[in-house]
Design an enzyme around this catalytic site. Sequence first.
Site, mmCIF file in Angstrom:
data_model
loop_
_atom_site.group_PDB
_atom_site.id
_atom_site.type_symbol
_atom_site.label_atom_id
_atom_site.label_comp_id
_atom_site.label_asym_id
_atom_site.label_seq_id
_atom_site.Cartn_x
_atom_site.Cartn_y
_atom_site.Cartn_z
ATOM 1 N N HIS A 245 0.803 -1.223 0.000
ATOM 2 C CA HIS A 245 0.000 0.000 0.000
ATOM 3 C C HIS A 245 0.844 1.285 0.000
ATOM 4 C CE1 HIS A 245 -3.455 -2.539 1.181
ATOM 5 N NE2 HIS A 245 -2.729 -3.000 2.176
HETATM 6 O O1 RIB Z 1 -5.324 -0.064 4.678
HETATM 7 C C1 RIB Z 1 -3.925 -0.057 4.456
HETATM 8 C C2 RIB Z 1 -3.265 1.009 5.277
HETATM 9 O O2 RIB Z 1 -3.503 0.749 6.653
HETATM 10 C C3 RIB Z 1 -1.733 1.030 5.114
HETATM 11 O O3 RIB Z 1 -1.279 2.339 5.300
HETATM 12 C C4 RIB Z 1 -1.272 0.158 6.247
HETATM 13 O O4 RIB Z 1 0.045 0.511 6.694
HETATM 14 C C5 RIB Z 1 -2.265 0.520 7.314
HETATM 15 O O5 RIB Z 1 -1.841 1.730 7.937
#
Ligand code: RIB
Length: 315
Positions: A245
């Site tokens: 992500h």
């Molecule tokens: O949903 C994914 C996000 O939530 C990413 O930033 C992961 O690190 C968590 O913070």
Amino acid sequence: MTHHRRKIIIDTDPGQDDAVAILLALASPEDVEVLGITAVAGNVPLPLTERNARIICELADKPDTLVFAGCDRPLQRALVTAEHVHGKTGLDGPQLADPVMPLQAQHGVDFIIETLRREAAHTVTLCPLGPLTNIATAMQRAPDITARIQQIILMGGAYFEVGNITPAAEFNIYVDPQAAEIVFKSGVPLVVMPLDVTHQVLTNRKRIEAFRALGTEPGRMVAEWTDFFERFDMQKYGSEGAPLHDPCVIAYLIRPELFQGRHINVEIEATSELTMGMTVADWWGVSNRPANALFIGSVDADGFFAVLTERIGRL
Ligand code: RIB
Ligand code: CA
């Protein structure tokens, strides 16, 4: 087109994927100048996210990086964490020594405000990788800084991919919907990396082995973190690997041409418990609400992993 080096503040809740994003930024001095890293409560509580941020800077051999602790809970709601994904420490997988580099004494929110007031207007980009509590608190405490922010490039939200912490909401937005509402209504130019795009950059054996084959400590750590991090997503989605992500935010700064999206209206559900934290993205332009975000929908995944692996290999 001359390539401008961007001055950025990374706001983060490490988290294995945050860690990879921070390493990518610290490995790319020709593209980004990291003015500071502000930790926020999110994946794990603040004492852990600030500790993890320092561990990551030392792993990159950048112990002079300014790391600050920010807010330890959302604006209004109780903190929701994600140890089930990231493990108890937030960086589970490899064994990690305690950091030696110092935590800055200044509160992260004050650092954000002071930096935006000091640096020339429209020259600082904010890169939130976790809940938006620090960013929203800075905007509330110092409304004058909002017009000075060059751009906010954030990981958060979801539309076609729907939620990952509730059926409707993505974790970063869900933890602090009131903060997200402030940021999305701020008028600051936004680039949003939702699950729609981050679920296209999945790790797999070949990609993880490419990190390990770098033969460096950072390469080994990234392989071990992604090994640990992917087991949750594979079980949940039956996918071949874990979505990286947060590195999408930094990769966008380095290779924006890898990403495609639409400039649309995105609003935050901050009232209904059923859909709390949902990013209501007007992808088809059916509302007359003004566009406030570049909502990214696709990425060249091989190109992403190529630049990520090459840059991590520099550390
Ligand atoms: O949903 C994914 C996000 O939530 C990413 O930033 C992961 O690190 C968590 O913070
Ligand atoms: Ca994160």
